[in-house]
Design an enzyme around this catalytic site. Sequence first.
Site, PDB file in Angstrom:
ATOM      1  N   ARG A   1      76.632  17.655  51.064  1.00 34.54           N
ATOM      2  CA  ARG A   1      75.532  18.499  50.566  1.00 34.54           C
ATOM      3  C   ARG A   1      74.239  18.257  51.346  1.00 34.54           C
ATOM      4  NH1 ARG A   1      75.916  20.643  45.102  1.00 34.54           N
ATOM      5  NH2 ARG A   1      78.049  21.327  44.953  1.00 34.54           N
TER       6      ARG A   1
ATOM      7  N   ASP B   1      81.178  27.347  49.822  1.00 39.18           N
ATOM      8  CA  ASP B   1      81.470  26.662  48.567  1.00 39.18           C
ATOM      9  C   ASP B   1      82.970  26.637  48.345  1.00 39.18           C
ATOM     10  OD1 ASP B   1      79.939  25.491  46.165  1.00 39.18           O
ATOM     11  OD2 ASP B   1      81.542  26.661  45.244  1.00 39.18           O
TER      12      ASP B   1
ATOM     13  N   ARG C   1      67.238  30.446  50.565  1.00 34.86           N
ATOM     14  CA  ARG C   1      68.019  30.790  49.370  1.00 34.86           C
ATOM     15  C   ARG C   1      67.330  31.921  48.592  1.00 34.86           C
ATOM     16  NH1 ARG C   1      69.881  31.504  44.948  1.00 34.86           N
ATOM     17  NH2 ARG C   1      70.800  30.041  43.478  1.00 34.86           N
TER      18      ARG C   1
ATOM     19  N   ARG D   1      69.228  22.115  47.968  1.00 38.45           N
ATOM     20  CA  ARG D   1      67.944  22.334  47.277  1.00 38.45           C
ATOM     21  C   ARG D   1      66.891  21.249  47.486  1.00 38.45           C
ATOM     22  NH1 ARG D   1      70.985  23.502  41.803  1.00 38.45           N
ATOM     23  NH2 ARG D   1      72.279  22.027  42.937  1.00 38.45           N
TER      24      ARG D   1
ATOM     25  N   TYR E   1      88.324  24.520  38.020  1.00 38.59           N
ATOM     26  CA  TYR E   1      87.317  25.567  37.774  1.00 38.59           C
ATOM     27  C   TYR E   1      87.973  26.887  37.406  1.00 38.59           C
ATOM     28  CZ  TYR E   1      83.798  22.374  39.573  1.00 38.59           C
ATOM     29  OH  TYR E   1      82.967  21.292  39.739  1.00 38.59           O
TER      30      TYR E   1
HETATM   31  O1  CP3 Z   1      77.926  19.778  51.914  1.00 40.53           O
HETATM   32  C1  CP3 Z   1      77.299  20.780  52.292  1.00 40.53           C
HETATM   33  O2  CP3 Z   1      76.094  20.722  52.619  1.00 40.53           O
HETATM   34  C2  CP3 Z   1      78.023  22.102  52.481  1.00 40.53           C
HETATM   35  C3  CP3 Z   1      77.944  23.018  51.391  1.00 40.53           C
HETATM   36  C4  CP3 Z   1      78.699  22.764  50.086  1.00 40.53           C
HETATM   37  C5  CP3 Z   1      78.273  23.332  48.865  1.00 40.53           C
HETATM   38  N1  CP3 Z   1      79.227  23.073  47.922  1.00 40.53           N
HETATM   39  C6  CP3 Z   1      77.032  24.085  48.670  1.00 40.53           C
HETATM   40  C7  CP3 Z   1      76.517  24.299  47.306  1.00 40.53           C
HETATM   41  C8  CP3 Z   1      79.898  22.094  49.844  1.00 40.53           C
HETATM   42  C9  CP3 Z   1      80.767  21.275  50.795  1.00 40.53           C
HETATM   43  C10 CP3 Z   1      80.231  22.318  48.461  1.00 40.53           C
HETATM   44  C11 CP3 Z   1      81.442  21.801  47.835  1.00 40.53           C
HETATM   45  C12 CP3 Z   1      81.614  21.951  46.389  1.00 40.53           C
HETATM   46  N2  CP3 Z   1      81.272  23.032  45.596  1.00 40.53           N
HETATM   47  C13 CP3 Z   1      82.289  21.019  45.564  1.00 40.53           C
HETATM   48  C14 CP3 Z   1      82.937  19.744  46.037  1.00 40.53           C
HETATM   49  C15 CP3 Z   1      81.972  18.661  46.328  1.00 40.53           C
HETATM   50  C16 CP3 Z   1      81.159  18.219  45.130  1.00 40.53           C
HETATM   51  O3  CP3 Z   1      79.926  18.385  45.215  1.00 40.53           O
HETATM   52  O4  CP3 Z   1      81.736  17.691  44.186  1.00 40.53           O
HETATM   53  C17 CP3 Z   1      82.276  21.521  44.249  1.00 40.53           C
HETATM   54  C18 CP3 Z   1      82.871  20.850  43.019  1.00 40.53           C
HETATM   55  C19 CP3 Z   1      81.641  22.798  44.286  1.00 40.53           C
HETATM   56  C20 CP3 Z   1      81.462  23.764  43.162  1.00 40.53           C
HETATM   57  C21 CP3 Z   1      80.033  23.985  42.866  1.00 40.53           C
HETATM   58  N3  CP3 Z   1      79.170  24.695  43.684  1.00 40.53           N
HETATM   59  C22 CP3 Z   1      79.303  23.560  41.741  1.00 40.53           C
HETATM   60  C23 CP3 Z   1      79.876  22.735  40.606  1.00 40.53           C
HETATM   61  C24 CP3 Z   1      78.001  24.028  41.898  1.00 40.53           C
HETATM   62  C25 CP3 Z   1      76.870  23.900  40.901  1.00 40.53           C
HETATM   63  C26 CP3 Z   1      76.250  22.565  40.909  1.00 40.53           C
HETATM   64  C27 CP3 Z   1      75.022  22.568  41.765  1.00 40.53           C
HETATM   65  O5  CP3 Z   1      74.840  21.612  42.564  1.00 40.53           O
HETATM   66  O6  CP3 Z   1      74.240  23.503  41.630  1.00 40.53           O
HETATM   67  C28 CP3 Z   1      77.915  24.685  43.161  1.00 40.53           C
HETATM   68  C29 CP3 Z   1      76.729  25.330  43.764  1.00 40.53           C
HETATM   69  C30 CP3 Z   1      76.354  24.858  45.140  1.00 40.53           C
HETATM   70  N4  CP3 Z   1      77.213  24.642  46.170  1.00 40.53           N
HETATM   71  C31 CP3 Z   1      75.022  24.639  45.603  1.00 40.53           C
HETATM   72  C32 CP3 Z   1      75.124  24.297  46.953  1.00 40.53           C
HETATM   73  C33 CP3 Z   1      73.993  24.028  47.914  1.00 40.53           C
HETATM   74  C34 CP3 Z   1      73.755  24.822  44.773  1.00 40.53           C
HETATM   75  C35 CP3 Z   1      73.523  26.275  44.521  1.00 40.53           C
HETATM   76  C36 CP3 Z   1      72.118  26.747  44.814  1.00 40.53           C
HETATM   77  O7  CP3 Z   1      71.564  26.522  45.885  1.00 40.53           O
HETATM   78  O8  CP3 Z   1      71.588  27.410  43.918  1.00 40.53           O
END
Ligand code: CP3
Length: 343
Positions: free
Chosen positions: A26, A76, A39, A30, A152
């Site tokens: 990540r 994602d 975003r 944010r 999910y």
């Molecule tokens: O690592 C990186 O920088 C690459 C981008 C990336 C995202 N999600 C961007 C994201 C990666 C590799 C993921 C993987 C991901 N997504 C996982 C596995 C890794 C982990 O974190 O456990 C999972 C379970 C998800 C599913 C997911 N996506 C959830 C549960 C959420 C909401 C929680 C949150 O942090 O908001 C997301 C949204 C998400 N994915 C965001 C980002 C940057 C935030 C959304 C936003 O910017 O509004």
Amino acid sequence: MRYEEKLLVRALNGETLPRPPFWMMRQAGRYLPEYRATRQNAGSFLELCYNPDLATEVTLQPIRRFGMDAAILFADILLIPDGLGQALDYREGEGPILEPLRGVADLSGLSLEGLHERVAPVYETVSRLAAALPGDVTLIGFAGAPWTVATYMVEGRGSRDHAIVKQWAYGDPDGFGQLIDLLVTATVAYLDKQVEAGAEVVQLFDTWAGALSETAFQRWCVEPVHRIVQQLRQKHPGLPIIGFPRSVGAAYGLFASAAGVNGVSLDWTVPLDWARDELQPKVTVQGNLDPRLLVVGGAAMEAETHRILETLGEGPFIFNLGHGIVPETPPENVGRLAEILRG
Ligand code: CP3
């Protein structure tokens, strides 16, 4: 720089390096003001994932600021369910919401047919990144591992106890196996296209692996990941693959022996001496600073970073966090960490 000379690739091919490569899960997100600005322009999170211009931009932002050795594609893990036809939405403060699947009958609503077309912008992002990245930076593609994506798809949202998905997996393993099989096929197809577009390494995120008992971990995590690895390697021999079964404790040993991956990413609870003695002889290890230490920064972060480098740096190693960067992380702490890691 040639592919085989890149630090991340060398580490995943088993080399011990004087300076271990680093990146952070990540790393785009944010906590960065420039991410929040992009975003905002994208509209929704899903629109950002499917906009090659903006997804390329946010992938590059942390590289420009901090000079990580690898860039991870911005996307994602839930784009696969979206591409299979399951309705998906991300709500502010709630995370992802999907129309839940509750049994075998619901699988008929999913199809591999529209997958590539729906996620085509992601492949376009990968090829733009391959062209835009500095020559010494490795491009990482990724997908969720089948179990975590299935949690999910079945729960319809993030869950604490995974009661509904376990009810299905433990109560009707053959039916649940059909969903896992579909995800194996979709994940291989999706990662194959990412590699063709220029991804040099891939990582499989199994965030909820730690929810499963030993037998179920073997069946729903290790085996599906192993099948993905074998099928991808048929198409792309030598492709370096990292697995991240989060929070599985001593079962990391089983995963390192049986999943067929080059690298295993560790959460922050894994004892470092144990990882060095039990895992590093078998695989490259990646990890495992607690992301909360990156929020705290200062001496606490630095001491733990040095302990990790000293314990794991004598073998094949990639420095990373134990899970993703959290939004409240001060960017200057990431800068300080990068400075320490570059040496
Ligand atoms: O690592 C990186 O920088 C690459 C981008 C990336 C995202 N999600 C961007 C994201 C990666 C590799 C993921 C993987 C991901 N997504 C996982 C596995 C890794 C982990 O974190 O456990 C999972 C379970 C998800 C599913 C997911 N996506 C959830 C549960 C959420 C909401 C929680 C949150 O942090 O908001 C997301 C949204 C998400 N994915 C965001 C980002 C940057 C935030 C959304 C936003 O910017 O509004």
